[in-house]
Design an enzyme around this catalytic site. Structure first.
Site, PDB file in Angstrom:
ATOM      1  N   HIS A 179       0.845  -1.195   0.000  1.00 43.90           N
ATOM      2  CA  HIS A 179       0.000   0.000   0.000  1.00 43.90           C
ATOM      3  C   HIS A 179       0.880   1.245   0.000  1.00 43.90           C
ATOM      4  O   HIS A 179       1.795   1.380   0.818  1.00 43.90           O
ATOM      5  CB  HIS A 179      -0.929  -0.005   1.222  1.00 43.90           C
ATOM      6  CG  HIS A 179      -2.090  -0.933   1.053  1.00 43.90           C
ATOM      7  ND1 HIS A 179      -2.666  -1.620   2.099  1.00 43.90           N
ATOM      8  CD2 HIS A 179      -2.782  -1.283  -0.066  1.00 43.90           C
ATOM      9  CE1 HIS A 179      -3.680  -2.352   1.624  1.00 43.90           C
ATOM     10  NE2 HIS A 179      -3.759  -2.164   0.322  1.00 43.90           N
ATOM     11  N   ASP A 218      -6.088  -6.220  -2.800  1.00 40.14           N
ATOM     12  CA  ASP A 218      -7.418  -6.750  -3.132  1.00 40.14           C
ATOM     13  C   ASP A 218      -7.359  -7.491  -4.459  1.00 40.14           C
ATOM     14  O   ASP A 218      -8.378  -7.707  -5.110  1.00 40.14           O
ATOM     15  CB  ASP A 218      -8.440  -5.602  -3.252  1.00 40.14           C
ATOM     16  CG  ASP A 218      -8.808  -5.025  -1.898  1.00 40.14           C
ATOM     17  OD1 ASP A 218      -8.733  -5.767  -0.901  1.00 40.14           O
ATOM     18  OD2 ASP A 218      -9.156  -3.827  -1.842  1.00 40.14           O
ATOM     19  N   HIS A 276       2.043  -4.020   6.778  1.00 42.01           N
ATOM     20  CA  HIS A 276       1.189  -2.868   6.479  1.00 42.01           C
ATOM     21  C   HIS A 276       1.204  -1.932   7.687  1.00 42.01           C
ATOM     22  O   HIS A 276       1.811  -2.226   8.713  1.00 42.01           O
ATOM     23  CB  HIS A 276      -0.248  -3.339   6.222  1.00 42.01           C
ATOM     24  CG  HIS A 276      -0.415  -4.100   4.941  1.00 42.01           C
ATOM     25  ND1 HIS A 276      -1.044  -3.573   3.848  1.00 42.01           N
ATOM     26  CD2 HIS A 276      -0.022  -5.347   4.584  1.00 42.01           C
ATOM     27  CE1 HIS A 276      -1.044  -4.457   2.869  1.00 42.01           C
ATOM     28  NE2 HIS A 276      -0.424  -5.551   3.288  1.00 42.01           N
ATOM     29  N   GLU A 295       0.202  -5.316  10.993  1.00 40.02           N
ATOM     30  CA  GLU A 295      -0.200  -3.905  10.885  1.00 40.02           C
ATOM     31  C   GLU A 295       0.579  -3.092  11.921  1.00 40.02           C
ATOM     32  O   GLU A 295       0.267  -3.130  13.110  1.00 40.02           O
ATOM     33  CB  GLU A 295      -1.707  -3.749  11.123  1.00 40.02           C
ATOM     34  CG  GLU A 295      -2.587  -4.483  10.118  1.00 40.02           C
ATOM     35  CD  GLU A 295      -2.796  -3.707   8.815  1.00 40.02           C
ATOM     36  OE1 GLU A 295      -2.259  -2.580   8.683  1.00 40.02           O
ATOM     37  OE2 GLU A 295      -3.510  -4.232   7.944  1.00 40.02           O
TER      38      GLU A 295
HETATM   39 ZN   LIG Z   1      -2.097  -1.803   4.018  1.00 40.67          ZN
END
Ligand SMILES: [Zn+2]
Length: 392
Positions: free
Chosen positions: A160, A251, A303, A362
């Site tokens: 990301h 995704d 992430h 995360e």
């Molecule tokens: Zn992410």
């Protein structure tokens, strides 16, 4: 650091002289055999520095003051004649690299990554570097490999765009790990040396380089109009997660992709749009192909944010996944969460496809992009997870 082999020297002798494991000297030079005089050889973990000899300083005083074996100075200065060397006004000395040099005080873009990779591979040439594919804009997606072990462990970061801090976190870990392997240091009391033969660590530090540069630097002239349209007319890309075509790479994987598509955005944009079909984007394809080829035993995608570790996918994960995530959670203080209403991610696909443990880590808390003031705390918390990834 490059040295020129002298008559009678061996690789074993150099490993003793610089106190570096022989296997790392061998792997830094892609070598199994003995060496020839005159040959150039890489010694990992060192740089060569030229210093001026001040009044009264000699080869011996420099060696004593800096705790250097005298012969390392003979070797670097191309002579075994002390008198001859003492006549010179400058001297080459070996400097052991012990500090981390990975950038962590500025946003971590693609150029910074490349600069850091060049430096890492120059100082620790036993890293193996591969290009696993190219982004939409043609940037190479790099994989770095460390170790020769049968256990294959993979970590990727910055899938990301606005989570680019994850790249500098994993590069800092690599830097620390390589330094500890080379100079036989421990990290958190753990001896790193055995992992070199037990584990092959694969790291893809920046899966989405186009997106990262967009999130940090904004749109450049060439593709500005199109990408500003995808960003609903805004020139502020700090919330951008997708690749440059507005497709969310996490995704993109064929694991209940249709489900995710229904739940997510219906057209390209800053985040949550899964594309026209699974694995349509070169960055996601590169990662999927690598994963199929390398037959990893365990994977982790880094992430931000939330201080949470996701670990399951529809019961497709093997039983040991829970044991592993509990250890990750113990050493980091992060929450472990098994299922989440989200599909088509890299970890989901890995567990569905291979029935091996996969994790989404995360890092940090707050709003993406996380401020760099959090870097130190994030690194201290996640370091235990990276180590557990090696020792479990
Ligand atoms: Zn992410």
């Amino acid at each position: 650091m490059k040295v020129t082999v002298r008559e009678g020297d061996t690789l074993w002798y150099y490993s003793q002289l610089f106190d570096v494991p022989l296997q790392l000297v061998l792997d830094s030079n892609n070598m199994k055999e003995s060496v020839e005089p005159g040959q150039k050889l890489e010694i990992p973990g060192y740089i060569k520095k030229e210093i001026s000899l001040e009044n009264g300083e000699s080869l011996w005083s420099i060696a004593t003051k800096r705790h250097l074996p005298l012969d390392s100075l003979f070797l670097l200065n191309g002579s075994r004649d002390a008198d001859q060397i003492n006549e010179k006004s400058t001297l080459f000395i070996p400097i052991k690299v012990s500090k981390s040099f990975i950038q962590s005080d500025k946003p971590y873009d693609f150029n910074t990554l490349n600069k850091d990779i060049r430096r890492l591979t120059a100082i620790y040439p036993f890293i193996r570097q591969e290009t696993i594919g190219h982004s939409v804009l043609g940037k190479p997606i790099k994989e770095l490999n460390v170790g020769n072990g049968p256990k294959k462990v993979h970590i990727n970061a910055a899938m990301h765009a606005n989570e680019w801090i994850t790249s500098s976190v994993i590069m800092t870990f690599l830097n620390d790990y390589l330094g500890a392997l080379t100079h036989r240091r421990t990290i958190r009391g753990l001896t790193m040396a055995p992992f070199y033969d037990q584990v092959t660590l694969s790291v893809v530090p920046m899966v989405n380089p186009d997106g990262v540069d967009l999130a940090i630097h904004g749109a450049d002239v060439e593709d500005a109009r199109q990408v500003i349209d995808l960003n609903h007319g805004s020139r502020d890309f700090s919330i951008w997660k997708a690749n440059i075509r507005g497709i969310d790479l996490n995704d993109q994987f064929p694991a209940m992709w249709e489900e995710e598509r229904r739940e997510g955005e219906s057209e390209p944009g800053p985040r949550d749009y899964g594309g026209e079909k699974p694995l349509s984007e070169p960055e996601a394809i590169a990662l999927a192909d690598l994963t199929k080829q390398k037959n990893f035993d365990r994977v982790m995608a880094i992430h931000t944010q939330g201080e949470v570790i996701y670990w399951g996918f529809n019961g497709q994960e093997p039983p040991e996944t829970e044991y592993i995530v509990n250890e990750f959670s113990r050493v980091s203080g992060y929450e472990a969460e098994r299922y989440v209403e989200s599909y088509a991610g890299y970890k989901d696909w890995f567990e569905q496809e291979f029935h091996k443990p996969g994790f989404t880590l995360e890092l940090g808390k707050g709003e993406n992009p996380l401020p760099l003031t959090q870097f130190h705390e994030i690194y201290q918390k996640s370091l235990g997870v990276f180590l557990a990834h090696l020792y479990l």
